[in-house]
Design an enzyme around this catalytic site. Structure first.
Site, PDB file in Angstrom:
ATOM      1  N   CYS A  47      -8.428  30.308 -73.344  1.00  0.00           N
ATOM      2  CA  CYS A  47      -8.854  29.600 -74.560  1.00  0.00           C
ATOM      3  C   CYS A  47      -8.423  30.363 -75.812  1.00  0.00           C
ATOM      4  O   CYS A  47      -8.039  29.761 -76.819  1.00  0.00           O
ATOM      5  CB  CYS A  47     -10.372  29.433 -74.582  1.00  0.00           C
ATOM      6  SG  CYS A  47     -11.003  28.550 -73.169  1.00  0.00           S
TER       7      CYS A  47
HETATM    8  C1  BEZ Z   1     -10.133  30.890 -69.908  1.00  0.00           C
HETATM    9  O1  BEZ Z   1     -10.084  30.365 -71.008  1.00  0.00           O
HETATM   10  O2  BEZ Z   1      -9.519  31.914 -69.663  1.00  0.00           O
HETATM   11  C2  BEZ Z   1     -10.973  30.305 -68.829  1.00  0.00           C
HETATM   12  C3  BEZ Z   1     -12.133  29.611 -69.156  1.00  0.00           C
HETATM   13  C4  BEZ Z   1     -12.916  29.096 -68.143  1.00  0.00           C
HETATM   14  C5  BEZ Z   1     -12.523  29.230 -66.822  1.00  0.00           C
HETATM   15  C6  BEZ Z   1     -11.336  29.891 -66.511  1.00  0.00           C
HETATM   16  C7  BEZ Z   1     -10.557  30.434 -67.516  1.00  0.00           C
END
Ligand code: BEZ
Length: 209
Positions: A45
Protein backbone atom coordinates in the site's frame (compact mmCIF):
# COMPACT_ATOMS: atom_id res chain seq x y z
CA UNK A 1 -24.73 -6.17 -4.72
CA UNK A 2 -21.58 -5.11 -6.51
CA UNK A 3 -21.39 -1.98 -8.64
CA UNK A 4 -21.30 -2.53 -12.37
CA UNK A 5 -20.20 -0.42 -15.30
CA UNK A 6 -22.73 2.31 -16.03
CA UNK A 7 -24.18 2.27 -12.50
CA UNK A 8 -24.39 5.58 -10.64
CA UNK A 9 -21.42 6.01 -8.29
CA UNK A 10 -22.90 6.27 -4.78
CA UNK A 11 -22.38 9.62 -3.05
CA UNK A 12 -21.10 9.78 0.53
CA UNK A 13 -19.72 12.15 3.14
CA UNK A 14 -16.44 11.18 4.79
CA UNK A 15 -13.61 12.25 7.08
CA UNK A 16 -10.39 12.47 5.11
CA UNK A 17 -6.79 13.54 5.62
CA UNK A 18 -7.82 16.79 3.85
CA UNK A 19 -10.92 17.43 5.97
CA UNK A 20 -14.56 16.41 5.64
CA UNK A 21 -15.81 15.94 2.10
CA UNK A 22 -18.97 15.25 0.17
CA UNK A 23 -17.83 12.96 -2.65
CA UNK A 24 -19.92 14.57 -5.40
CA UNK A 25 -18.89 18.08 -4.32
CA UNK A 26 -15.26 16.98 -4.23
CA UNK A 27 -15.52 15.61 -7.79
CA UNK A 28 -17.39 18.59 -9.22
CA UNK A 29 -17.22 18.23 -13.03
CA UNK A 30 -14.02 16.19 -12.93
CA UNK A 31 -13.39 12.54 -13.49
CA UNK A 32 -12.61 10.58 -10.33
CA UNK A 33 -10.50 7.66 -9.20
CA UNK A 34 -11.61 6.09 -5.91
CA UNK A 35 -9.38 3.27 -4.73
CA UNK A 36 -9.17 1.18 -1.60
CA UNK A 37 -6.24 -0.54 0.06
CA UNK A 38 -6.27 -3.05 2.91
CA UNK A 39 -4.51 -1.16 5.71
CA UNK A 40 -2.16 1.67 6.68
CA UNK A 41 1.53 1.02 7.38
CA UNK A 42 1.66 -1.96 5.01
CA UNK A 43 4.39 -2.23 2.38
CA UNK A 44 2.50 -2.73 -0.90
CA UNK A 45 0.00 0.00 0.00
CA UNK A 46 2.87 2.35 0.81
CA UNK A 47 4.27 1.93 -2.71
CA UNK A 48 0.82 2.30 -4.30
CA UNK A 49 0.02 5.59 -2.60
CA UNK A 50 3.54 6.81 -3.34
CA UNK A 51 3.19 5.99 -7.03
CA UNK A 52 -0.19 7.71 -7.16
CA UNK A 53 1.29 10.82 -5.54
CA UNK A 54 4.17 10.82 -8.04
CA UNK A 55 1.63 10.59 -10.89
CA UNK A 56 -0.56 13.35 -9.46
CA UNK A 57 0.29 15.73 -12.33
CA UNK A 58 -0.71 13.07 -14.87
CA UNK A 59 -4.08 12.65 -13.17
CA UNK A 60 -4.56 16.43 -12.96
CA UNK A 61 -3.69 16.83 -16.66
CA UNK A 62 -6.56 14.46 -17.44
CA UNK A 63 -8.91 16.36 -15.11
CA UNK A 64 -9.04 13.42 -12.69
CA UNK A 65 -9.38 13.80 -8.92
CA UNK A 66 -7.98 10.97 -6.85
CA UNK A 67 -9.27 9.70 -3.52
CA UNK A 68 -7.94 6.75 -1.50
CA UNK A 69 -9.82 4.84 1.18
CA UNK A 70 -9.00 2.47 4.00
CA UNK A 71 -10.82 1.48 7.16
CA UNK A 72 -8.06 2.89 9.40
CA UNK A 73 -8.58 6.05 11.50
CA UNK A 74 -7.46 9.56 10.60
CA UNK A 75 -4.57 9.84 13.11
CA UNK A 76 -3.08 6.65 11.64
CA UNK A 77 -3.49 8.06 8.11
CA UNK A 78 -1.56 11.23 9.04
CA UNK A 79 1.34 9.24 10.51
CA UNK A 80 1.42 6.93 7.52
CA UNK A 81 1.34 9.78 4.97
CA UNK A 82 4.56 11.10 6.56
CA UNK A 83 6.14 7.68 6.01
CA UNK A 84 4.91 7.50 2.42
CA UNK A 85 6.32 10.93 1.65
CA UNK A 86 9.65 9.98 3.21
CA UNK A 87 10.06 6.51 1.71
CA UNK A 88 8.58 7.14 -1.74
CA UNK A 89 10.05 10.65 -2.18
CA UNK A 90 6.66 12.17 -2.88
CA UNK A 91 4.02 14.52 -1.47
CA UNK A 92 0.68 12.81 -0.93
CA UNK A 93 -1.69 15.64 -1.76
CA UNK A 94 -4.92 13.74 -2.40
CA UNK A 95 -7.41 12.88 0.37
CA UNK A 96 -7.19 9.59 2.22
CA UNK A 97 -10.60 8.60 3.59
CA UNK A 98 -10.77 7.26 7.16
CA UNK A 99 -13.58 4.79 6.62
CA UNK A 100 -13.70 3.37 10.13
CA UNK A 101 -17.42 2.52 10.00
CA UNK A 102 -16.96 1.03 6.50
CA UNK A 103 -19.61 3.25 4.92
CA UNK A 104 -17.63 3.73 1.70
CA UNK A 105 -16.31 0.15 1.72
CA UNK A 106 -19.86 -1.20 1.91
CA UNK A 107 -21.34 1.23 -0.63
CA UNK A 108 -18.69 0.24 -3.16
CA UNK A 109 -18.45 -3.48 -2.26
CA UNK A 110 -14.79 -3.16 -1.32
CA UNK A 111 -14.89 -5.89 1.32
CA UNK A 112 -14.77 -9.38 -0.15
CA UNK A 113 -15.49 -11.61 2.88
CA UNK A 114 -13.84 -14.70 1.41
CA UNK A 115 -10.60 -12.72 1.02
CA UNK A 116 -10.87 -10.82 4.35
CA UNK A 117 -13.80 -10.23 6.69
CA UNK A 118 -12.43 -6.91 7.88
CA UNK A 119 -10.13 -5.26 5.37
CA UNK A 120 -10.91 -3.77 1.98
CA UNK A 121 -9.34 -5.45 -1.04
CA UNK A 122 -7.59 -3.37 -3.73
CA UNK A 123 -10.69 -2.04 -5.49
CA UNK A 124 -10.44 0.81 -7.96
CA UNK A 125 -13.26 2.73 -9.60
CA UNK A 126 -13.02 5.31 -12.35
CA UNK A 127 -16.01 7.65 -12.25
CA UNK A 128 -17.01 9.90 -15.13
CA UNK A 129 -18.14 13.54 -14.91
CA UNK A 130 -21.70 12.13 -15.15
CA UNK A 131 -21.02 10.30 -11.82
CA UNK A 132 -21.35 6.91 -13.50
CA UNK A 133 -18.94 4.01 -12.99
CA UNK A 134 -16.65 3.73 -16.04
CA UNK A 135 -14.10 1.16 -14.84
CA UNK A 136 -13.77 -1.28 -11.97
CA UNK A 137 -10.58 -3.17 -11.15
CA UNK A 138 -10.08 -5.54 -8.23
CA UNK A 139 -6.68 -6.79 -7.17
CA UNK A 140 -5.82 -9.04 -4.23
CA UNK A 141 -3.98 -7.62 -1.22
CA UNK A 142 -0.71 -9.25 -2.28
CA UNK A 143 -0.50 -7.54 -5.70
CA UNK A 144 0.19 -3.83 -6.13
CA UNK A 145 -1.72 -2.16 -8.94
CA UNK A 146 -0.21 -0.65 -12.09
CA UNK A 147 -1.18 3.03 -12.02
CA UNK A 148 0.17 3.59 -15.53
CA UNK A 149 -2.50 1.13 -16.65
CA UNK A 150 -5.11 3.20 -14.83
CA UNK A 151 -3.93 6.31 -16.72
CA UNK A 152 -3.95 4.35 -19.99
CA UNK A 153 -7.56 3.28 -19.47
CA UNK A 154 -8.55 6.85 -18.56
CA UNK A 155 -6.97 8.03 -21.84
CA UNK A 156 -9.07 5.46 -23.67
CA UNK A 157 -12.25 6.34 -21.77
CA UNK A 158 -11.82 10.06 -22.42
CA UNK A 159 -11.09 9.49 -26.11
CA UNK A 160 -13.95 7.07 -26.73
CA UNK A 161 -16.39 9.32 -24.85
CA UNK A 162 -15.78 11.98 -27.54
CA UNK A 163 -15.21 9.99 -30.73
CA UNK A 164 -16.79 6.91 -32.36
CA UNK A 165 -13.68 4.81 -31.85
CA UNK A 166 -12.38 2.07 -29.56
CA UNK A 167 -8.82 1.30 -28.53
CA UNK A 168 -7.10 -2.01 -29.38
CA UNK A 169 -5.15 -4.35 -27.12
CA UNK A 170 -2.18 -2.69 -25.42
CA UNK A 171 -3.07 0.64 -27.00
CA UNK A 172 -1.08 3.64 -25.81
CA UNK A 173 -1.99 7.31 -26.19
CA UNK A 174 -1.07 8.50 -29.71
CA UNK A 175 -1.38 5.10 -31.41
CA UNK A 176 -3.94 4.04 -34.04
CA UNK A 177 -7.49 3.43 -32.85
CA UNK A 178 -10.31 1.21 -34.11
CA UNK A 179 -13.31 2.70 -35.93
CA UNK A 180 -16.66 1.75 -34.37
CA UNK A 181 -18.32 -1.14 -36.28
CA UNK A 182 -21.55 0.91 -36.48
CA UNK A 183 -19.91 3.35 -38.94
CA UNK A 184 -19.97 2.16 -42.59
CA UNK A 185 -16.56 2.35 -44.26
CA UNK A 186 -17.72 5.04 -46.76
CA UNK A 187 -18.81 7.25 -43.90
CA UNK A 188 -15.65 6.43 -41.96
CA UNK A 189 -13.56 7.67 -44.90
CA UNK A 190 -15.41 10.99 -44.73
CA UNK A 191 -15.18 11.31 -40.96
CA UNK A 192 -11.59 10.17 -40.53
CA UNK A 193 -8.90 11.16 -43.03
CA UNK A 194 -7.02 7.86 -42.98
CA UNK A 195 -8.84 4.54 -42.83
CA UNK A 196 -6.82 1.33 -42.79
CA UNK A 197 -9.17 -1.56 -43.50
CA UNK A 198 -7.84 -4.96 -42.44
CA UNK A 199 -11.27 -6.61 -42.52
CA UNK A 200 -14.66 -4.92 -43.02
CA UNK A 201 -15.13 -5.14 -39.23
CA UNK A 202 -11.54 -4.20 -38.33
CA UNK A 203 -10.67 -0.70 -39.48
CA UNK A 204 -8.04 1.54 -37.99
CA UNK A 205 -7.52 5.28 -38.09
CA UNK A 206 -5.15 7.75 -36.48
CA UNK A 207 -6.04 8.83 -32.97
CA UNK A 208 -8.43 11.80 -33.27
CA UNK A 209 -7.02 15.01 -31.82
C1 BEZ B 1 0.50 -4.63 1.80
O1 BEZ B 1 0.07 -3.54 1.48
O2 BEZ B 1 1.70 -4.87 1.79
C2 BEZ B 1 -0.42 -5.71 2.24
C3 BEZ B 1 -1.61 -5.39 2.89
C4 BEZ B 1 -2.44 -6.40 3.31
C5 BEZ B 1 -2.12 -7.72 3.05
C6 BEZ B 1 -0.94 -8.03 2.36
C7 BEZ B 1 -0.09 -7.03 1.96
Amino acid sequence: MSLRLGDPAPNFQAKTSKGEIDFYEFLGDSWGVLFSHPADFTPVCTTELGRTALLQEEFARRNVKVLAVSVDPLDKHHGWIKDINETQQCEVDFPLIADEDKTVANLYGMIHPNASETFTVRSLFVIGPDKKIKLTITYPASTGRNFYEVLRVIDSLQLTAKHSVSTPADWQHGEEVIIAPSIPTDEARQRFKEVREVKPYLRYTNQPA
